[in-house]
Scaffold this active site. Structure first.
Site, PDB file in Angstrom:
ATOM      1  N   THR A   1       0.870  -1.092  -0.112  1.00 36.20           N
ATOM      2  CA  THR A   1       0.068   0.054   0.078  1.00 36.20           C
ATOM      3  C   THR A   1       0.759   1.320  -0.042  1.00 36.20           C
ATOM      4  O   THR A   1       2.031   1.235   0.346  1.00 36.20           O
ATOM      5  CB  THR A   1      -0.767  -0.222   1.005  1.00 36.20           C
ATOM      6  OG1 THR A   1      -0.116   0.062   2.413  1.00 36.20           O
ATOM      7  CG2 THR A   1      -1.752  -1.275   1.277  1.00 36.20           C
TER       8      THR A   1
ATOM      9  N   GLU B   1      -5.885  -3.594  -0.735  1.00 35.98           N
ATOM     10  CA  GLU B   1      -6.586  -4.669  -0.203  1.00 35.98           C
ATOM     11  C   GLU B   1      -7.793  -5.558  -0.562  1.00 35.98           C
ATOM     12  O   GLU B   1      -7.960  -6.592  -0.065  1.00 35.98           O
ATOM     13  CB  GLU B   1      -7.052  -4.130   1.466  1.00 35.98           C
ATOM     14  CG  GLU B   1      -5.890  -3.574   2.295  1.00 35.98           C
ATOM     15  CD  GLU B   1      -5.309  -2.102   1.877  1.00 35.98           C
ATOM     16  OE1 GLU B   1      -5.768  -1.555   0.858  1.00 35.98           O
ATOM     17  OE2 GLU B   1      -4.892  -1.664   2.976  1.00 35.98           O
TER      18      GLU B   1
ATOM     19  N   LYS C   1     -13.707  16.333  11.147  1.00 31.14           N
ATOM     20  CA  LYS C   1     -14.618  16.256  12.124  1.00 31.14           C
ATOM     21  C   LYS C   1     -14.958  17.482  12.889  1.00 31.14           C
ATOM     22  O   LYS C   1     -14.135  18.152  13.574  1.00 31.14           O
ATOM     23  CB  LYS C   1     -14.160  15.180  12.988  1.00 31.14           C
ATOM     24  CG  LYS C   1     -13.993  13.821  12.385  1.00 31.14           C
ATOM     25  CD  LYS C   1     -13.198  12.672  13.119  1.00 31.14           C
ATOM     26  CE  LYS C   1     -13.410  11.460  12.709  1.00 31.14           C
ATOM     27  NZ  LYS C   1     -11.906  10.987  11.688  1.00 31.14           N
TER      28      LYS C   1
ATOM     29  N   TRP D   1     -19.811  15.326  10.560  1.00 29.44           N
ATOM     30  CA  TRP D   1     -18.738  15.238   9.704  1.00 29.44           C
ATOM     31  C   TRP D   1     -18.868  16.153   8.649  1.00 29.44           C
ATOM     32  O   TRP D   1     -20.012  16.363   7.772  1.00 29.44           O
ATOM     33  CB  TRP D   1     -18.650  13.657   9.141  1.00 29.44           C
ATOM     34  CG  TRP D   1     -18.132  12.742  10.226  1.00 29.44           C
ATOM     35  CD1 TRP D   1     -17.418  13.118  11.517  1.00 29.44           C
ATOM     36  CD2 TRP D   1     -17.956  11.556  10.384  1.00 29.44           C
ATOM     37  NE1 TRP D   1     -17.192  12.034  12.319  1.00 29.44           N
ATOM     38  CE2 TRP D   1     -17.507  11.042  11.465  1.00 29.44           C
ATOM     39  CE3 TRP D   1     -18.238  10.225   9.388  1.00 29.44           C
ATOM     40  CZ2 TRP D   1     -17.093   9.615  11.645  1.00 29.44           C
ATOM     41  CZ3 TRP D   1     -18.261   9.071   9.735  1.00 29.44           C
ATOM     42  CH2 TRP D   1     -17.595   8.660  10.769  1.00 29.44           C
TER      43      TRP D   1
END
Lengths: 547, 547
Positions: A178, A323, A433, A438
């Site tokens: 990654t 992934e 946040k 959000w």
């Protein structure tokens, strides 16, 4: 019940035996190579013979640092088919990342493209103690002090052909890291069965849909989740393939589409924005092109519209991660939506779409509770399925943070609507946040990039005493634009509540990018996190129901 | 590397969650049932609850004797998803076959359609000692002396919903018996992984290609290799499904195509020949229909042509066996053949086509030597792949005769041409071995059925002192035809060498069929093997190079 495991061998068998005359076109610094699956097969078998002669055995890892070329494609099959593990490494990563990745994986042979990738290996050579041999993917040896270097084309010309062994489907076949915008890169391994299953899934019309009559141009770098794994499905289908070589320009891509009759391609939005710019100013016939699969980030709506209206090319949004072996969802209208008006259909297609077959998903809140599919509830996306990894390579701590039983906690913040369409709202690390609510940085960015005078925009969270975090917009204006902060905010105000508006608009020269072409918000955060913010309204000042 | 196995759960998840409102239409003796994937899911979960309450556990076998209906379809998912094994039994087999099959498999619960299938179970009841419960797939109890009978719809209405367990991909999920024209039927088992892999493969455009916008009518009986496994791919894709119920007439099929907008269907040739007859004499709009996949035997060319020219429907030949989970190859033109003239393309499409992805094949002579792909060399077809069984259930002797390592010896005699197209010449037991050469009974039959006055024809081998075997044609004339032997032979003589011509033409009333609708040549051989044959030319009389 069956005697045969799920391995790559039948894909290779199918392409080389049923479609031996189908073309593979590859561009590199020397020009264009053009051959067919028959020759691809012969070269792949002698490449494996050469690797075997160099001591590569079942379970060994072979690293590659290369661009999108036919040699790299041969390695994609030779290495896994002989039972070794194809470890594709991003050659444009910082040196210390490449060093960490090669040593962490324990690669003992590297296949390296000439130029920059080889220079990287030269610079790092003393620190890559485990590497026994470097094979330069070229037809001649570069000048170098490294002793154990051989030339790819010579090896392939002189080695004996290799006979594919019968492999277990559990045999490790692929490895990627990654990109690691936070902390050390993490290794992800794919076994034969995963690559088989993902390729088959990608080929179904429920995911991307690839058939023999397609001409697929692989623009996603082959070091980026194996070009989204598309070379495997394309081979299985026996479709014509086009490898555009190192750093293809928009002109190169346009020319390849026209000359090779490309029907399907894929990549991050920037590539296609540049192609559109090129087409605006040059003549090229891209009428063969039917679809562009776009991932990494969302394509601006204006770009989607223009491709459709001016070139009859459909942009299909996709979502995926290293992934999930890339492609995990694709956005396309459902058949009953054909009756909807164009704008409604278009709205649907701007989302990340429907989960690909074989996978399951849910969105959960911070307490781990499953949220409804109402297009409003925002939560972290969890996925599972046979094409999703069950853990990182040698990283027990990362595993603890990223898995909940067989569910992968993706770190992507999303909604799912009543029709089952997934929409990414943000990365969990990028969501802002503010005052217990959000704010989606991606949504603000996409809106900003709809502005006629804005080229690119990244929105980051900046720490705030009262609201915890507040958005700050980093905006690159188009040439000649004199756009000012108040006009930017006014533009956003039409679409969002006041408390979503950035506390500051900073005009910058170019949004910094990661090695995979995504906005590098970490760098922007590092630079601007101490920005002084004015006193601004938070969620409660508008609604009165907070704090 | 992955935490999740290949099981049917994500297919079920995808249909019920992403396409809850997509329709499933089912016809039975009571009329038409119409519901959506949401309700299908609810009923499937309570069916599993009911089976669990009846004591069905992981690994148990549940037999079905049923037609193509929504209830049978629910069982297709409920049984494997709970970890039990779906054992579909052909209800039109002779009683002693059904008895053998139920007892050999050790089924302890049977799901049975009312009418004939239930009557079969009643007749056999005393000999099915292992069966604990019979569930009648209906909404009311039939009059019966069997005590442990329950009603499907009542069970489904009253049971608790079942939560799907996490299964291993190696869990047995399906079981079928080969039709057994020679010897006892042989059991074939499919695990979760095989059904997953086959469904994914079938959905790719390289095999059949099934997408969400398709409307699939399942005409292949659900007891015949699980309706060629198509219900699984169709569910995965979230496509609309049509189940035409017990013994649908040509009229029923035509009506369903018209009313439900069927795009894709599949079945043996007879069904489509009858449909064509019906359409000749009745009005029906089948314009939604795009493709009919035909297997079991080859569709007559005239039928293929008429469907294409008059209805724009493409007949796609496919090949497969119970041992390959049905679909193993499909015939379609390759893209470069678009430039060929229509007849050439058509010739290609009359073959059994290109092997489906995931499989490998070869043709071998009687000595086991691999033969070239030249369209001429005739040998036995060997296949392998993850959707091919590795052995029969409890039949070591059959395994020895039918497998060579991981290769299945199919018993099909075939050629493969330079383009990789497979063409079945005959079953190994049907090929006529005359004077050291082989004569294809299938080829003669297909040619005979091109004759305007011939309805059906079967060609069998009859023992011959000098030539070992000679062909005899059993011909059913169309009504009013007075066709005679010499005219039949004259017709064949235009296409074949003299030594291929049948030694005798016997006019019969209807070719006998097996329970799966294929020509029952065993019965014809039994009846006519002592037929007196005239002295006829063999291969050597014509070429002078034999004997």
């Amino acid at each position: 019940m069956t005697a045969t495991d799920l391995t790559l061998r039948p894909f290779y068998w199918r392409a080389t035996n049923l479609f031996p005359e189908k073309e593979i076109v590859s561009r590199d610094s020397d020009g264009t190579t053009r051959y067919d699956y028959r020759e691809f097969g012969e070269r792949t078998e002698t490449l494996a013979g050469a690797l075997s002669a160099l001591g590569v055995e079942l379970g060994d890892r072979v690293g590659t640092l290369g661009w999108n070329t036919h040699r790299h494609y041969e390695a994609y099959f030779a290495i896994p088919l002989m039972g070794a593990q194809l470890h594709t490494i991003n050659p444009v990563l910082p040196d210390n990342h490449v060093e960490f990745i090669v040593n962490d994986a324990g690669d003992d042979i590297l296949l390296v493209d000439p130029g920059e990738p080889f220079e990287t290996v030269e610079r790092l050579w003393d620190r890559l103690a485990g590497v026994r041999e470097v094979i330069v993917m070229d037809d001649e040896l570069p000048e170098t002090d490294i002793e154990c270097v051989s030339v790819y084309d010579e090896l392939v010309a002189n080695a004996d052909s290799f006979e594919w062994p019968t492999l277990s489907e559990d045999q490790p076949a692929g490895m990627c890291y990654t990109s690691g915008t936070t902390g050390k890169p993490k290794g992800v391994e794919y076994n034969q069965k995963m690559i088989y299953s993902h390729a088959m899934m990608v080929a179904t019309p429920s995911a991307i849909g690839i058939g023999e009559s397609d001409v697929v141009m692989h623009v996603v770098p082959m070091y980026h989740v194996n070009s989204w794994e598309l070379p495997f499905s394309t081979t299985m289908a026996g479709a014509k393939q086009v490898y555009p070589g190192p750093s293809p320009s928009a002109e190169t891509l346009a020319r390849l589409i026209e000359e090779e009759g490309v029907t399907l391609t894929a990549g991050v939005p920037t590539v296609w924005i540049n192609l559109l710019d090129y087409l605006d100013n040059n003549n090229a016939d891209i009428s063969s092109l039917e679809r562009i699969v776009v991932g990494g980030s969302a394509a601006p709506r204006g770009v989607m519209r223009r491709f459709k209206e001016e070139y009859d090319v459909v942009i299909e949004h996709a979502w995926g991660m290293t992934e999930t072996m890339s492609i995990g969802s694709v956005s396309r209208s459902k058949s009953h939506m054909q009756d909807w008006d164009r704008d409604e259909r278009f709205e649907k297609r701007t989302k990340q779409g429907l989960l690909s077959p074989g996978m399951e998903m849910k969105i959960v809140d911070e307490g781990g509770n499953e949220l409804p599919w109402d297009g409003e509830s925002v939560g972290e996306l969890y996925v599972r399925g046979p094409t999703v990894i069950g853990g990182y390579y040698n990283r027990p701590q990362a595993n603890e943070a990223s898995f909940d039983g067989d569910w992968l906690q993706t770190g992507d913040i999303a909604t799912v609507d009543e029709d089952g369409y997934l929409e990414l709202v943000d990365r969990s690390k990028d969501i802002i946040k503010s005052g217990g609510e959000w704010i989606s940085s991606i949504e603000l960015e996409n809106k900003l990039m709809e502005h006629d005078e804005i080229l690119e925009a990244a929105v980051i969270a900046v720490p705030h005493d009262r609201w915890r975090e507040r958005p700050v917009a980093c905006v690159e204006r188009k040439q000649q634009s004199t756009l000012q902060e108040d006009a930017v905010l006014e533009f956003l105000e039409k679409a969002y509540p006041k408390w979503w508006l950035p506390d500051k608009v900073i005009f910058i020269e170019g949004v910094p990018k990661t090695a995979t072409g995504k906005f590098d918000k970490k760098q922007l955060r590092d630079e601007y996190e101490n920005t002084d913010l004015p006193q601004t309204p938070g969620k409660d000042d508008e609604t009165g129901d907070n704090d």
